[in-house]
Design a protein around this motif. Structure first.
Motif, PDB file in Angstrom:
ATOM      1  N   PHE A 219       8.496  -5.685  15.926  1.00  0.00           N
ATOM      2  CA  PHE A 219       8.643  -4.398  15.248  1.00  0.00           C
ATOM      3  C   PHE A 219       7.320  -3.639  15.150  1.00  0.00           C
ATOM      4  N   MET A 220       6.309  -4.112  15.866  1.00  0.00           N
ATOM      5  CA  MET A 220       5.030  -3.403  15.886  1.00  0.00           C
ATOM      6  C   MET A 220       5.159  -2.096  16.687  1.00  0.00           C
ATOM      7  N   PRO A 221       4.292  -1.123  16.425  1.00  0.00           N
ATOM      8  CA  PRO A 221       4.423   0.179  17.085  1.00  0.00           C
ATOM      9  C   PRO A 221       4.317   0.079  18.607  1.00  0.00           C
ATOM     10  N   GLY A 222       5.037   0.968  19.249  1.00  0.00           N
ATOM     11  CA  GLY A 222       5.046   1.030  20.713  1.00  0.00           C
ATOM     12  C   GLY A 222       6.321   1.712  21.152  1.00  0.00           C
ATOM     13  N   LYS A 223       6.552   1.753  22.444  1.00  0.00           N
ATOM     14  CA  LYS A 223       7.767   2.379  22.962  1.00  0.00           C
ATOM     15  C   LYS A 223       8.991   1.573  22.524  1.00  0.00           C
ATOM     16  N   GLN A 224      10.148   2.239  22.514  1.00  0.00           N
ATOM     17  CA  GLN A 224      11.372   1.526  22.143  1.00  0.00           C
ATOM     18  C   GLN A 224      11.691   0.432  23.145  1.00  0.00           C
ATOM     19  N   VAL A 225      11.777   0.813  24.410  1.00  0.00           N
ATOM     20  CA  VAL A 225      12.075  -0.136  25.491  1.00  0.00           C
ATOM     21  C   VAL A 225      11.193   0.251  26.665  1.00  0.00           C
ATOM     22  N   GLY A 226      10.738  -0.734  27.409  1.00  0.00           N
ATOM     23  CA  GLY A 226       9.869  -0.436  28.553  1.00  0.00           C
ATOM     24  C   GLY A 226       8.441  -0.257  28.097  1.00  0.00           C
ATOM     25  N   MET A 227       7.874  -1.368  27.601  1.00  0.00           N
ATOM     26  CA  MET A 227       6.528  -1.316  27.020  1.00  0.00           C
ATOM     27  C   MET A 227       5.466  -0.905  28.047  1.00  0.00           C
ATOM     28  N   SER A 228       4.453  -0.225  27.554  1.00  0.00           N
ATOM     29  CA  SER A 228       3.252   0.024  28.362  1.00  0.00           C
ATOM     30  C   SER A 228       2.162  -0.920  27.858  1.00  0.00           C
ATOM     31  N   GLY A 229       1.034  -0.918  28.525  1.00  0.00           N
ATOM     32  CA  GLY A 229      -0.066  -1.792  28.134  1.00  0.00           C
ATOM     33  C   GLY A 229      -0.735  -1.388  26.834  1.00  0.00           C
ATOM     34  N   THR A 230      -0.338  -0.232  26.274  1.00  0.00           N
ATOM     35  CA  THR A 230      -0.910   0.176  24.983  1.00  0.00           C
ATOM     36  C   THR A 230       0.063  -0.065  23.825  1.00  0.00           C
TER      37      THR A 230
ATOM     38  N   ASP B  90       0.848  -1.196   0.000  1.00  0.00           N
ATOM     39  CA  ASP B  90       0.000   0.000   0.000  1.00  0.00           C
ATOM     40  C   ASP B  90       0.886   1.248   0.000  1.00  0.00           C
ATOM     41  N   PRO B  91       1.038   1.916  -1.131  1.00  0.00           N
ATOM     42  CA  PRO B  91       1.950   3.065  -1.219  1.00  0.00           C
ATOM     43  C   PRO B  91       1.646   4.151  -0.202  1.00  0.00           C
ATOM     44  N   MET B  92       0.378   4.381   0.095  1.00  0.00           N
ATOM     45  CA  MET B  92       0.034   5.458   1.038  1.00  0.00           C
ATOM     46  C   MET B  92       0.500   5.110   2.449  1.00  0.00           C
ATOM     47  N   ARG B  93       0.219   3.875   2.877  1.00  0.00           N
ATOM     48  CA  ARG B  93       0.639   3.484   4.234  1.00  0.00           C
ATOM     49  C   ARG B  93       2.160   3.461   4.365  1.00  0.00           C
ATOM     50  N   LEU B  94       2.854   3.084   3.291  1.00  0.00           N
ATOM     51  CA  LEU B  94       4.316   3.035   3.333  1.00  0.00           C
ATOM     52  C   LEU B  94       4.914   4.424   3.530  1.00  0.00           C
ATOM     53  N   LEU B  95       4.165   5.457   3.153  1.00  0.00           N
ATOM     54  CA  LEU B  95       4.642   6.834   3.275  1.00  0.00           C
ATOM     55  C   LEU B  95       4.492   7.397   4.684  1.00  0.00           C
ATOM     56  N   PHE B  96       3.631   6.783   5.510  1.00  0.00           N
ATOM     57  CA  PHE B  96       3.385   7.338   6.842  1.00  0.00           C
ATOM     58  C   PHE B  96       4.695   7.403   7.629  1.00  0.00           C
ATOM     59  N   ALA B  97       4.888   8.505   8.337  1.00  0.00           N
ATOM     60  CA  ALA B  97       6.113   8.659   9.124  1.00  0.00           C
ATOM     61  C   ALA B  97       6.171   7.622  10.246  1.00  0.00           C
ATOM     62  N   LYS B  98       4.991   7.277  10.778  1.00  0.00           N
ATOM     63  CA  LYS B  98       4.944   6.288  11.862  1.00  0.00           C
ATOM     64  C   LYS B  98       4.205   5.054  11.368  1.00  0.00           C
ATOM     65  N   SER B  99       4.654   3.894  11.842  1.00  0.00           N
ATOM     66  CA  SER B  99       4.090   2.639  11.346  1.00  0.00           C
ATOM     67  C   SER B  99       2.666   2.437  11.854  1.00  0.00           C
TER      68      SER B  99
END
Length: 1412
Positions: free
Chosen positions: A696-707, A653-662
């Motif tokens: 590699f799914m979105p979230g914090k780099q280290v020290g995950m939260s429940g979201t 999906d070219p549009m999704r690939l352009l998003f700055a954040k995954s």
């Protein structure tokens, strides 16, 4: 921000405390009431409670964070909250105290102590204000700190271990030291400790010269490896012996300092009140004056808790010093009251920080204990007074018969097991943990952030804490760095984070379950990957034969009593059962459907499903869906499920690939993990190979939260992850973000690429020439043939002055010119022949053959290892003929015929010698079962007695080097013998089983086994390295050599002019393998040097003076991979500080291109030069890659402009050392910096992963991006440094692409090796072709002949066509598509006949796949 090792050490240490602090007994209900009251106290700020997972959980309160001016961490805290001013002085002198502490634990106790003195003391009043160390980054806070210290009587500092902040403290306190009445600095950087002043007692000479204290510390360190903090504690206990060496006044002052330290460690308000009263009445002038004629207050001695003990919050005793006394109370009284069945309950060991017990700041401990016990588990919480927890662990966690009594161990301190944050002993820790042999989790309390800041931070855990409390415990073998407690901003007290505490309890018990449940009852979910998503790619994993390895794992599971049902015993049958119909298409129900999940069931079982609708709309969507249900692909055999993890979903999906954040995971991805946990009810997941998408799914780099999505997806499932040993960086991401325990697997042994077709013919011609070079009849004729064949092989692209085929005749040139031509051709083909390539794919549990082991050992043996006093074999052989190997390499690279010949001869001799060693231990099947020891005493005496040469020495002599020194060879061959044992060890299947059986898996570094053989044997829990240790001195030396070669090459190409700016790409794995070589290259170009601080940590830089540098400072634009950002954010800080230092240096602009460009950009954007000098960029936190690779692999791109926009959008987040807590989008500054770039540059550090093996290299290549941005639209020169061998070289990108194509894609040794593995092998060949297309798209550096020759090999040959089509039709279709796309996009010019054949072939393959 600098990383550090020693910070927070005293938090672990014994402290004195009044017994009144421990009076009273708490019940379980009181625990919860106390914890809820604590939270309620903070709820008054109008914050809302986070949803909780269980009815027993404690509410975590999250206040909306204030955005501070500092832009880093600690934006929500304020020193004014800690200021205590006496309400009524009542004529008393006021003593002003200013303190700086690393973390906030002392805040409430100091505040209480000051208030108690103000309320009760007749002799003095106290004004007290405190600063958290990190706050001093904020200019406003720093300004106020200066004012406060200028007005203070006493300064107190503790745990000031961050280099640049230690410098700030020293800068303020040092000039005012003489006017201060007392300065008390407890364990900190030596330069801060030297500020100490208590009467005549000082530490001015600390670390510089002889002193009684220093001598004592040094002696203790030599005796027992004590850290500085432990040394001070021992000094406290032996104070009388030390004081007798000091004059009486100094003895009194030294005693005051030591008593102050003891009170400080006690940490309670009573202890700190005594400290302040003692220092005030003895040293503060106004207080001393007012007390003339009065009786001094006599301080009570601190009452100490035992050094080590078992603690429980509701126990009638404060602590238990023996396990018998604890279990007598716990099993007989507490467990029955709490409803815990002592006979069946799992037992969780918990390691605590003693100072939290001293200060009653224990709510977070109480919360976890409560959660575990409410789930029916027993707990054994222990603490230690020192920094070594191994003693208490061994004392309290075994029964009388020496059997472990715990099923899982959780370290709540967040520190390394032995040495804490100070001087770790990782080997001792791993040994102690292996003996206990239970899963070891190291959870992390927030120290440097309030929980509001952590909650709102995209980075997650503070970088300093990552270095200290995640990286170091991982080296011990710890897993799952779950944040379980926060710091409340206003009071500084620890607060349990309810959902995190719940998760920690759930996961600890799931690991314990693996230990206690019978194997036949356990359910295991084997998860394989399909990337890019296509039928031909199911079972993707780097260099791993996935289905053959699954066969081996199933066999082992069956052997150990697991129920594998009717699982087939052949690789093909397993593959067939998962793929169902290998000829079906991916967008039909192509794979075997294991489960159809209705949308109702999905929404009911997946609590975060609604959150995914923002990106994907309502379920089921069109991914992993049949239109009505969500579909889980895979096959179940008994209690083992083999499932296919869905892909990211936005690849095409070219549009999704352009998003700055995954984007978030799609519904199908979420449904897969919901199925594993809640429907299949897996006891553990085995993620199979490098790598999937979960981590590699979105979230914090280290020290995950429940979201954070990795946390939501894996939830409470224990995860074992099979990861390639050469990829420690991404394995570390999997450990930290998806809570996986990794098991390393070997990549296939690297062999020499060899020669084929025209290249082989060339070598034979050169061999003929060497014998006939002076024959004026035959010699020139052979040279003519060499020139003709070199042109046929397209070597004219690599040999600049290869004679023109039409006009050249060797008869017309002299012998020197003929030698020159042959030398350059010979050097080129030897470069191809000796290139290392991994052949075939690895099967788990199958160690290398003797022949494969030789290939690996030859490469290990070529490197010098000065730190171990080992010379590489080539160096020793070269020395035997009076040559230095570096000179030989230099001559070889320049095509000097005699040096090319000698280099080849040395290489062959080294190979023969290694073969001679390995042959001694090789059995009749060509395998090494047991390594024969040639370096024991008996073997040495035997050989010496008969005067026989060792087999390897004899092999070198036979190869033409009779003078080689056996003595000089001994160290390298002893090392090779050790490495042989590691190479052939087989621990991969046992390693997997240890995790599935709930045992402790030994840790091991990841990386290149050739550079670092400690990576072997595989089958261990892989870790990265201590980030504060790089770049090493050796890495800096190599980097400076590469930079010298790079600039020489560029100056040579550009009439002696230096480039003004170079675009750099930094990778996580490369910097782990090389200990920071490419990081050091960046610093070297700018003209700054990394400097170790007084504790040996690399966290400073200094400017190299221009006169010493001898050239201009070259500007850089650094693009860091998302993985580098996650692992080495402290090193990003180092680079940014160095670049800013260069930009602010007052130097001529023609000698400082960093400053020149920063001044121009400052004017363009109306910002300061410092702000304009941002040059270190990456993705936004939690996002990875430019998505260029995804677009190219899936064909989801319109044109090159789209790829360039993706790169700029996704990689344009700047790191700023002045605001270290965030990645700021700075796309305009990124573009402005790239506009100035003259050269793009990357590093190749390992033979195992080259530029067409993976998409990462071209994904982050900015060559065409820079061309598009430059005003003159000139394409920058593209270069690559190759440090894969001892002979490091800098090549152009096009040279490197050609070398890679000749040694891999076009090389029969490579493609036949891949085809021998079947289905996966076709995919591996196609992957190289697709990645070659990627280089055309991003850099335009692929020669036409590469595609033409590949077409000849794979398409023109009908027999090869049939093999590819029969083995993996889907991957073959992708290959045909890639050729057509290369032509259609203008990257390959070929005949109409070839294109028509490809089009016909495509239709034929489609019909075959469709079953027509």
């Amino acid at each position: 921000m600098a990383s550090f090792k020693l910070a927070a050490a005293a938090l672990l240490v014994v402290g004195g405390c009044s017994t009144s602090a421990f009076v009273g007994r708490r019940t379980n209900s009181m625990i919860r009431q106390s914890a809820v009251r604590t939270n309620a106290l903070y709820a008054g700020t109008g914050s809302s409670a986070v949803s909780r997972r269980s009815s027993t959980s404690l509410n975590m309160v999250v206040a909306p964070p204030e955005v501070g001016r500092g832009g880093g961490m600690f934006t929500a805290s304020n020193a004014e909250n800690r200021r205590v001013v006496p309400e009524d002085v009542r004529g008393r002198p006021v003593m002003k105290i200013v303190y700086v502490v690393l973390e906030s634990q002392y805040q409430s106790s100091l505040t209480a102590a000051a208030k108690r003195i103000n309320a009760g003391s007749e002799n003095m009043a106290v004004e007290c204000v405190g600063y958290l160390l990190e706050e001093l980054r904020n200019e406003d806070a720093y300004g106020q700190f200066k004012k406060d210290v200028a007005e203070a009587n006493v300064f107190i500092g503790s745990l000031i271990f961050v280099q640049e902040l230690a410098e700030k403290v020293t800068e303020v306190v040092a000039p005012l030291r003489d006017q201060l009445d007392a300065v008390l600095v407890f364990p900190s950087m030596p330069e801060v400790m030297r500020l100490n002043k208590v009467g005549s007692f000082t530490m001015k000479n600390l670390g510089q010269s002889k002193s009684v204290v220093a001598d004592f510390m040094k002696k203790k360190k030599q005796e027992d490896g004590s850290s500085f903090e432990e040394g001070m504690l021992k000094l406290l206990r032996t104070l009388p012996k030390v004081l007798k060496f000091l004059p009486s006044d100094k003895a009194a002052d030294a005693r005051t300092f030591m008593m102050s330290f003891q009170y400080w460690l006690g940490g309670s308000p009573q202890n700190l009140e005594s400290l302040l009263l003692m220092v005030g009445q003895d040293y503060v002038g106004t207080v001393k004056e007012s007390m003339k004629g009065k009786t001094k207050v006599v301080m009570e001695d601190p009452v100490l808790l035992p050094d080590k003990a078992i603690w429980h919050p509701v126990a009638p005793s404060i602590v238990f010093e023996t396990p018998q006394s604890y279990f007598n109370w716990y099993n007989n009284e507490h467990c029955p009251d709490a409803g815990i069945d002592v006979k069946t309950a799992p037992t969780i060991g918990i390691i605590l920080q003693k100072s939290h017990i001293n200060t009653k700041d224990d709510t977070h401990y109480v919360s976890l204990i409560s959660e575990l016990e409410s789930r029916g588990a027993r707990v054994v919480p222990i603490y230690s007074g020192g920094l070594d927890f191994s003693g208490p662990l061994e004392e309290y966690y075994y029964d009388a018969n020496g059997k472990p009594i715990v099923d899982t161990l959780i370290n709540l301190t967040g520190f390394a097991l032995v040495g804490g944050p100070a001087s770790q002993d990782h080997k001792k820790a791993a040994s102690v943990l292996k003996r206990l042999n239970v899963p070891y989790m190291c959870a992390v309390p927030l120290v440097f952030q309030s929980f509001e800041e952590w909650q709102s931070s995209e980075l997650g855990l503070h970088p300093i804490q990552v270095a200290l409390q995640v990286s170091l415990p991982e080296i011990d073998g710890a897993i799952e760095p779950i944040i379980y407690a926060g710091r409340e901003g206003a009071t500084g007290r620890s607060v349990p984070l309810a959902d995190r505490v719940n998760l920690l309890a759930d996961r600890a018990l799931k690991w314990a379950n693996l230990r206690n449940k019978e194997n036949k009852e356990k359910k295991i979910a084997v998860t394989i990957f399909s990337f890019p998503p296509d039928k031909g790619n199911v079972g993707t994993a780097a260099y791993l034969d996935v289905f053959d390895s699954i066969k081996a794992v199933l066999k082992q599971l069956k052997k150990e009593g697991y129920d594998i049902g009717d699982a087939p015993d052949s690789k093909e049958a397993i593959m067939e059962s998962v793929l169902n119909d290998p000829e079906a298409r991916i967008n039909s129900p192509e794979l075997n459907v294991a489960y159809r999940m209705s949308t109702d069931e999905y929404y009911e079982l997946t609590p975060y499903a609604k959150d995914l609708e923002e990106n994907w709309g309502p379920a089921p969507g069109n991914l992993n869906s049949d239109g009505q249900n969500l579909v889980v692909y895979g096959k179940q055999f008994g209690n083992v499920f083999i499932g296919v993890q869905p892909s990211f979903g936005y690849e095409g999906d070219p549009m999704r690939l352009l998003f700055a954040k995954s984007a978030s995971p799609h519904h199908g991805f979420a449904a897969y993990y919901t199925y594993l946990e809640k429907i299949f009810k897996a006891d553990a997941v085995l993620h199979f190979g490098t790598h999937g998408s979960l981590e590699f799914m979105p979230g914090k780099q280290v020290g995950m939260s429940g979201t954070c999505y990795p946390d939501r997806l894996i939830n409470s499932l224990p995860s074992a992850y099979l990861y390639a040993a050469n990829n420690p960086s991404e394995a570390t991401i999997a450990k930290r973000r998806s809570y996986s325990a990794t098991v390393s697997y070997l990549t296939p042994p690297a062999e020499n690429a060899g020669l084929y077709k025209g290249l082989k013919e060339l070598k034979e011609l050169i061999s003929s020439y060497q014998g006939l070079r002076e024959n004026e009849g035959r010699g020139p004729a052979i040279v003519n043939s060499i020139v003709s064949t070199a042109w046929t092989c397209n070597l004219d692209k690599d040999i600049k002055d290869l004679p023109n085929l039409e006009t050249f005749d060797a008869k017309n040139v002299d012998l020197e010119r003929r030698d020159d031509i042959c030398g350059k051709v010979y050097a080129q083909i030897m470069q191809i022949e000796s290139r290392l390539l991994p052949c075939g794919l690895h099967t788990v549990g199958v160690p290398p053959t003797a022949e494969e082991a030789i290939a690996t050992l030859v490469n290990i043996a070529q490197l010098d290892r000065p730190e171990d006093n080992i010379e590489g074999i080539p160096r020793v052989i070269a020395a035997s003929v009076g040559r230095d190997i570096n000179e030989v390499y230099r001559g070889n690279n320049q095509g000097v015929l005699v040096d090319v010949e000698l280099n080849e001869k040395i290489t062959q001799a080294a190979r023969a010698a290694v073969r001679a060693l390995v042959n001694q231990s090789t059995d009749s099947n060509g395998r090494v079962k047991e390594v024969k020891n040639f370096f024991d005493e008996a073997a040495g005496l035997f050989g010496g007695f008969f005067g026989a040469k060792k087999p390897w020495t004899q092999a070198i002599i036979d190869a033409g080097f009779p003078a080689v020194s056996e003595e000089r060879l001994a160290p390298v061959f002893a090392y090779i013998e050790f490495c042989l044992k590691q190479v052939v060890a087989n621990n991969e299947l046992p390693g997997i089983m240890e995790l599935l059986n709930g045992q402790f898996l030994m840790p091991a570094p990841g990386g290149d086994p050739i550079r670092n053989p400690d990576v072997l044997p595989t089958g261990r829990n892989m870790h990265a390295l201590d980030p504060s240790s790089i770049p090493t001195t050796a890495a800096v030396e190599v980097a400076e050599d590469v930079v010298r070669k790079l600039l020489e090459k560029l100056a040579d190409e550009n009439n002696g002019a230096y480039p003004e700016s170079i675009a750099f790409t930094l990778w996580g794995t490369d910097n782990i393998k090389t200990y920071g070589e490419s990081l050091a290259q960046v610093l070297a170009l700018v003209g700054v040097r990394p400097v170790s601080d007084s504790l040996g940590r690399v966290n400073k830089v200094e400017l190299i003076p221009l006169e010493k540098l001898g050239r201009p400072r070259v500007d850089v634009v650094v693009s860091c991979s998302g993985v580098f950002r996650d692992l080495f954010i402290n090193q990003m800080n180092l680079m940014d500080r160095g670049i800013k230092m260069a930009a602010e240096a007052d130097e001529p602009l023609d000698q400082n291109f960093v400053r020149k460009h920063a001044i121009e950009q400052a004017a363009e954007f109306n910002i300061s030069v410092r702000e304009a000098a941002c040059r270190v960029f990456s993705n936004s936190a939690g996002s990875y890659s430019a998505n260029v690779g995804l677009a190219i692999e899936n064909g989801g791109w319109e044109d090159e402009q789209q790829l360039q926009e993706q790169f700029l959008t996704r990689k344009g987040f700047a790191f700023n050392a002045d605001k270290p807590g965030m990645m700021e989008q700075q796309a305009d500054l990124f573009k402005a910096a790239l506009k100035k770039v003259d050269v793009t540059f990357q590093n190749l550090d390992s033979s195992e992963i080259s530029i067409t093996d993976v998409s990462h290299y071209y994904d982050s290549d900015p060559t065409k991006v820079v061309q598009g941005l430059r005003d003159d639209k000139k394409k920058p020169m593209s270069l690559m440094a190759d440090t894969t061998t001892a002979n490091a070289q800098v090549r152009t990108l096009s040279e490197t692409v050609r070398l890679d194509a000749r040694t891999k894609l076009l090389n029969p040794k490579f493609y036949e090796g891949m085809l021998s593995t079947g289905y996966e092998g076709v995919r591996e060949i196609q992957k190289r072709l697709r990645n070659t297309l990627g280089w055309s798209a991003t850099a335009g550096e692929v020669d036409n002949f590469v595609f033409e020759d590949a077409n000849t090999v794979f398409i023109d040959d009908p027999e090869m066509q049939k093999r590819l089509l029969d083995t993996n039709p889907n991957a073959f279709r992708d290959m045909v598509t890639t050729f057509l796309e290369a032509n259609g996009r203008g990257y390959w010019e070929t005949s109409e006949e070839n294109i028509e054949r490809l089009q016909e072939l495509y239709a034929e393959v489609e019909d075959r796949i469709e079953g027509v």
